[in-house]
Design a protein around this motif. Structure first.
Motif, short mmCIF file in Angstrom:
data_model
loop_
_atom_site.label_atom_id
_atom_site.label_comp_id
_atom_site.label_asym_id
_atom_site.label_seq_id
_atom_site.Cartn_x
_atom_site.Cartn_y
_atom_site.Cartn_z
N GLU A 89 35.45 48.33 34.87
CA GLU A 89 35.54 48.31 33.41
C GLU A 89 36.98 48.28 32.93
OE1 GLU A 89 33.37 51.48 31.67
OE2 GLU A 89 31.39 50.67 32.19
N ARG A 90 37.93 48.76 33.76
CA ARG A 90 39.34 48.75 33.37
C ARG A 90 39.98 47.38 33.59
NH1 ARG A 90 38.94 53.97 35.60
NH2 ARG A 90 39.50 53.22 37.68
N VAL A 91 39.34 46.54 34.40
CA VAL A 91 39.89 45.20 34.64
C VAL A 91 39.68 44.33 33.40
CG1 VAL A 91 39.72 43.13 36.08
CG2 VAL A 91 39.42 45.39 37.10
N HIS A 92 40.69 43.53 33.07
CA HIS A 92 40.59 42.65 31.91
C HIS A 92 39.36 41.74 32.08
CE1 HIS A 92 41.60 39.55 28.99
NE2 HIS A 92 42.52 40.36 28.49
N PRO A 93 38.55 41.58 31.01
CA PRO A 93 37.33 40.76 31.14
C PRO A 93 37.58 39.36 31.67
CG PRO A 93 37.35 41.98 29.06
CD PRO A 93 38.69 42.21 29.69
N ALA A 94 38.72 38.77 31.31
CA ALA A 94 39.01 37.41 31.77
C ALA A 94 39.33 37.35 33.26
CB ALA A 94 40.16 36.82 30.96
N ASP A 95 39.67 38.50 33.85
CA ASP A 95 40.06 38.53 35.27
C ASP A 95 38.98 39.10 36.17
OD1 ASP A 95 42.50 37.62 34.38
OD2 ASP A 95 43.41 39.61 34.31
N LEU A 96 37.96 39.72 35.56
CA LEU A 96 36.99 40.48 36.36
C LEU A 96 36.27 39.62 37.39
CD1 LEU A 96 35.53 43.08 36.96
CD2 LEU A 96 33.95 42.57 35.08
N ALA A 97 35.78 38.46 36.99
CA ALA A 97 35.02 37.61 37.92
C ALA A 97 35.88 37.22 39.12
CB ALA A 97 34.49 36.38 37.20
N HIS A 98 37.14 36.88 38.85
CA HIS A 98 38.05 36.49 39.94
C HIS A 98 38.30 37.66 40.88
CE1 HIS A 98 41.27 34.65 42.14
NE2 HIS A 98 42.17 35.49 41.66
N VAL A 99 38.53 38.84 40.32
CA VAL A 99 38.77 40.02 41.14
C VAL A 99 37.57 40.31 42.04
CG1 VAL A 99 39.10 42.53 41.07
CG2 VAL A 99 40.42 41.06 39.54
N TYR A 109 42.44 41.15 51.31
CA TYR A 109 42.20 41.03 49.87
C TYR A 109 43.53 41.04 49.15
CZ TYR A 109 41.23 42.87 45.14
OH TYR A 109 41.19 43.08 43.80
N ALA A 110 43.78 40.04 48.29
CA ALA A 110 45.02 39.98 47.53
C ALA A 110 44.74 39.29 46.20
CB ALA A 110 46.09 39.21 48.31
N VAL A 111 45.09 39.96 45.11
CA VAL A 111 44.81 39.39 43.80
C VAL A 111 45.76 39.99 42.77
CG1 VAL A 111 43.07 41.12 43.16
CG2 VAL A 111 42.95 38.83 42.16
N GLU A 112 46.16 39.20 41.78
CA GLU A 112 46.94 39.66 40.65
C GLU A 112 46.05 39.61 39.41
OE1 GLU A 112 50.44 37.32 40.33
OE2 GLU A 112 51.23 37.93 42.29
N SER A 150 47.27 43.74 43.61
CA SER A 150 46.57 44.60 44.56
C SER A 150 46.33 43.84 45.85
CB SER A 150 45.23 45.05 43.97
OG SER A 150 45.42 45.99 42.93
N ARG A 151 46.54 44.56 46.93
CA ARG A 151 46.28 44.01 48.25
C ARG A 151 45.59 45.06 49.09
NH1 ARG A 151 50.97 40.17 50.87
NH2 ARG A 151 50.59 38.57 49.36
N GLY A 152 44.62 44.64 49.87
CA GLY A 152 43.91 45.60 50.70
C GLY A 152 43.28 44.94 51.90
N LYS A 153 42.66 45.77 52.73
CA LYS A 153 42.03 45.26 53.94
C LYS A 153 40.88 46.18 54.31
CE LYS A 153 43.17 43.32 58.44
NZ LYS A 153 42.93 41.94 58.04
N VAL A 154 39.77 45.57 54.70
CA VAL A 154 38.64 46.34 55.21
C VAL A 154 39.05 46.93 56.56
CG1 VAL A 154 36.29 46.21 56.09
CG2 VAL A 154 36.90 45.02 53.97
N VAL A 155 38.98 48.24 56.67
CA VAL A 155 39.40 48.90 57.91
C VAL A 155 38.22 49.43 58.70
CG1 VAL A 155 41.65 49.50 56.99
CG2 VAL A 155 39.74 51.08 56.66
N ILE A 166 54.35 43.10 47.00
CA ILE A 166 53.41 44.04 47.58
C ILE A 166 53.76 44.37 49.03
CG2 ILE A 166 51.00 44.39 48.14
CD1 ILE A 166 51.68 44.31 45.16
N THR A 167 53.67 45.63 49.33
CA THR A 167 53.72 46.01 50.74
C THR A 167 52.43 46.73 51.09
OG1 THR A 167 54.97 47.19 52.43
CG2 THR A 167 54.85 48.22 50.29
#
Length: 463
Positions: A87-97, A112-115, A130-135, A170-171
């Protein structure tokens, strides 16, 4: 879960820092251990980065205090529900995220990497990367746990909009994602060292943490000679003014060759007079390549590989500036137009018309000297600026071009296709308000050449 993750990282950092003392006795006081325990957290906070840890199965997501602070929240003000996070993600970006994250859950991407934009506590939006990885995955490959970082890139996005790209700051704390979290100390004597460097240094510099713990010389040896002066100067300026350090620079690595790196950190003055930075360094090679490609697309005509109208005009303006500053400077300008080009397209087709334009561009390049400016103005029109050339020299140039096009006809299916060119000439004048005036005069002379039968060279004459 997140606390354990951070504690494990801090413990690794502490071990790395305390390794030199291990042979000499105990690890030291509790306060010294706590300082090392927080080293990784300090480095991330100094670079404006927060951590998150998501349980994919339960739908819970936990945030570090630094992550919450990015959005203006206190340590206990955010829920752990993933629904609240979306819900905090901008509506225009939510689908992409969501699509990007799902692609990683489905093992379609390595990470996972997305702006995107995210709403702060006060209702305003900031840009984060944001960048992440399934561990952790179950026996059937379904994602169970994902860990990552988020960085506020609002100011960088605003700066980068004019260049049509964003800068990756991002690191990630997993070894699979390139990035170096570091602590760098510059002593009052001018000597530098990295008391802490994450394992990412193996990718960023092809060195180990031990290689740089006592001296930064090994890193400076990796920096490209073209950028070493700027590298040292940027650190000196950051230390002198206590301003954030930011630099893009090249490194020469034994395995990877020449690559681009981007460094960001924040300094603080220490009691002994040294300066201490906490920050990160990331790989900018792909972005710099894209920048170069975008620059080429913005300046080069794809069909002829000549400067396009915009870039040619820019180059011509620079020549006009040189002319104004020279006491006795001269420069000639030519406008060239392939004759009966529409008829050629109509008869032979646009594919052959494109070949004709490319063929003529090659002839122009072959005739031009080093320093001459050649560009495609539009359609079948080309322009040339000859620095230090008189009108007579421009006429000789035009005649050589006409001979070339006559002696080297376009060939299609073994049949020569004759091309001719009409040319208008005038000189660039120091009194011109802009380069467009010389081009306009040449265009008028070119019109006269067309009117008088084409395949002609005409000099501009005042009306």
């Amino acid at each position: 879960m997140l606390t354990t993750f951070l504690r494990d990282l801090a413990t690794l950092a502490a071990r790395a820092l305390l390794r030199p003392q291990a042979a000499g006795g105990p690890l030291g006081s509790a306060s010294r251990f706590e300082e090392n325990h927080n080293l990784v957290t300090l480095a991330l906070t100094g670079s404006g980065t927060g951590l998150w840890d998501r349980d994919v199965v339960t739908g819970e997501i936990h945030y570090s205090p630094a992550w919450k602070a990015l959005l203006g929240y206190g340590p206990h003000e955010l829920s752990t529900r993933i629904e609240d996070a979306y819900e905090r993600v901008h509506p225009a970006d939510l689908a992409h995220v969501q699509a990007t994250m799902q692609a990683h859950f489905d093992n379609k991407t390595d990470s996972y990497a997305v702006e995107h934009r995210i709403r702060r506590k006060d209702g305003s939006y900031i840009w984060i990367c944001s960048r992440g990885k399934v561990v952790s995955r179950d026996s059937e490959g379904r994602a169970q746990r994902m860990v990552g970082t988020s960085t506020d890139i609002t100011a960088l996005r605003e700066t980068a909009e004019s260049l049509q790209h964003t800068i990756d700051l991002i690191t990630n704390l997993t070894n699979e994602v390139p990035g170096l979290v570091f602590q760098y100390r510059l002593g009052a004597d001018g000597r530098g060292a990295f008391p802490y460097a994450s394992d990412g240094i193996r990718d960023v510099y092809e060195l180990t943490p031990a290689d740089v713990m006592l001296s930064a010389d090994a890193i400076e040896a990796r920096i490209d000679p073209r950028d070493i002066a700027a590298y040292r100067r940027s650190l000196r300026d950051s230390a002198a003014n206590l301003t954030p350090w930011h630099l893009e620079y090249r490194v020469n690595l034994p395995r990877q060759g020449t690559c681009w790196r981007q460094g960001d950190a924040r300094p603080q003055r220490m009691p002994d007079g040294s300066t201490l930075w906490h920050g990160f360094i990331s790989d900018a090679t792909d972005r710099k390549r894209i920048e170069a490609e975008l620059q080429e697309l913005a300046t080069i005509d794809h069909l002829t590989q000549l400067p396009n109208r915009r870039h040619f005009t820019f180059q011509s303006e620079a020549e006009l500036t040189r002319l104004r500053n020279a006491e006795t400077g001269i420069a000639a300008v030519l406008m060239l137009d392939l004759d009966h080009f529409k008829a050629l397209n109509d008869r032979w087709g646009h594919a052959l018309g494109d070949r004709a334009l490319s063929h003529f561009a090659q002839l122009l390049r072959a005739e031009a000297r080093i320093g001459d400016l050649v560009g495609r103005i539009g359609g079948e029109e080309f322009a040339v600026v000859l620095p230090h050339a008189s009108t007579d020299e421009a006429i000789a140039f035009a005649q050589r071009v006409q001979r070339r096009i006559d002696e080297a006809p376009l060939v299609d299916g073994g049949l020569p296709i004759a091309l001719t060119v009409s040319i208008g000439i005038d000189g660039m004048r120091s009194t011109d308000a802009g380069a467009y005036q010389a081009l306009s005069r040449c265009d008028k002379a070119l019109y006269v050449a067309k009117e008088r039968g084409r395949n002609r060279i005409e000099i501009y004459e005042e009306q």
